[in-house]
Design an enzyme around this catalytic site. Structure first.
Site, short mmCIF file in Angstrom:
data_model
loop_
_atom_site.label_atom_id
_atom_site.label_comp_id
_atom_site.label_asym_id
_atom_site.label_seq_id
_atom_site.Cartn_x
_atom_site.Cartn_y
_atom_site.Cartn_z
N ASP A 189 -1.45 -14.39 8.19
CA ASP A 189 -2.28 -13.33 7.16
C ASP A 189 -3.84 -13.49 8.23
O ASP A 189 -4.16 -14.44 8.48
CB ASP A 189 -2.50 -13.58 5.90
CG ASP A 189 -3.22 -12.42 5.04
OD1 ASP A 189 -2.69 -11.58 5.10
OD2 ASP A 189 -4.42 -12.95 4.62
N HIS B 22 -6.61 -12.82 -1.39
CA HIS B 22 -7.43 -12.61 -0.25
C HIS B 22 -8.30 -13.60 0.45
O HIS B 22 -9.34 -13.22 1.18
CB HIS B 22 -8.34 -11.23 -0.68
CG HIS B 22 -7.88 -10.15 -1.31
ND1 HIS B 22 -6.76 -9.30 -0.63
CD2 HIS B 22 -7.92 -9.70 -2.65
CE1 HIS B 22 -6.56 -8.51 -1.63
NE2 HIS B 22 -7.12 -8.49 -2.51
N ASP C 279 -2.76 -16.17 0.72
CA ASP C 279 -1.97 -14.97 1.01
C ASP C 279 -0.75 -15.33 1.72
O ASP C 279 0.42 -14.98 1.58
CB ASP C 279 -2.70 -13.78 1.65
CG ASP C 279 -3.65 -13.21 0.69
OD1 ASP C 279 -3.52 -13.38 -0.52
OD2 ASP C 279 -4.19 -12.31 1.03
#
Length: 183
Positions: free
Chosen positions: A13, A156, A161
């Site tokens: 991510d 976030h 994540d």
């Protein structure tokens, strides 16, 4: 068969300064790699984007200019990330976004593009769980019970994540394997 035996997988991510891979930059990259044995390893770093992080982006991921001042630039870790993910399937939730930033950053710094396999957990969850009102990772956390009692995770942030996406991947591949066994 266990889900991780289909791997190895590298779930990753990114957090960025905005939505455009061409005009914006990566400020955080995190990944978890699971081997076919079930062993895990992690990769995580903040990145100095070489420009100010817009307030709107900071409000989403809570990464500030002060946090990245002494962080490395992408060109200093891009090769390390490619080595970490080498010979695995790269997995992201809404992979189009993360892969576009990764590929643009690799190209911009003269590093080789990712040529390996990729998987988008968003496409897979839509197929295995049709009709959900939202397929955002934050919604799936509740619907598919991806949170654990001991979690102290923040939405976030790339590292957190990645944890949820890895749990989602486990859920999805386990469900797919069970369906295959029942055929």
């Amino acid at each position: 068969m266990q889900w991780f035996e289909l791997g190895p997988f590298t779930v990753f991510d990114l957090e960025t300064t905005g939505m455009s891979p061409v005009n914006d930059r990566i400020v955080e990259i995190a990944a978890m790699r699971v081997e076919v044995t079930g062993d895990f390893s992690e990769f995580h770093t903040l990145l100095n984007p070489g420009r100010a992080i817009p307030r709107g982006a900071s409000r989403v991921h809570h990464i500030t200019d002060d946090m990245v001042t002494d962080a490395p630039r992408f060109q200093h870790i891009g090769h390390d990330f490619l080595e970490f993910a080498r010979n695995s399937t790269l997995v992201a939730h809404n992979a189009r976004f993360d892969l576009s930033f990764l590929q643009e950053s690799l190209a911009r710094t003269g590093l080789p593009l990712w040529q390996g396999k990729t998987m988008d957990s968003l496409l897979l969850v839509r197929r295995l769980y049709p009709g959900l009102p939202s397929y955002s990772l934050q919604n799936l956390r509740g619907v598919l019970k991806l949170d654990r009692a001991s979690d102290d995770l923040t939405a976030h942030r790339a590292g957190d994540d990645v944890v949820w996406t890895m749990r989602l991947l486990e859920n999805l591949l386990t469900k797919a394997l069970e369906a295959q066994e029942n055929c």
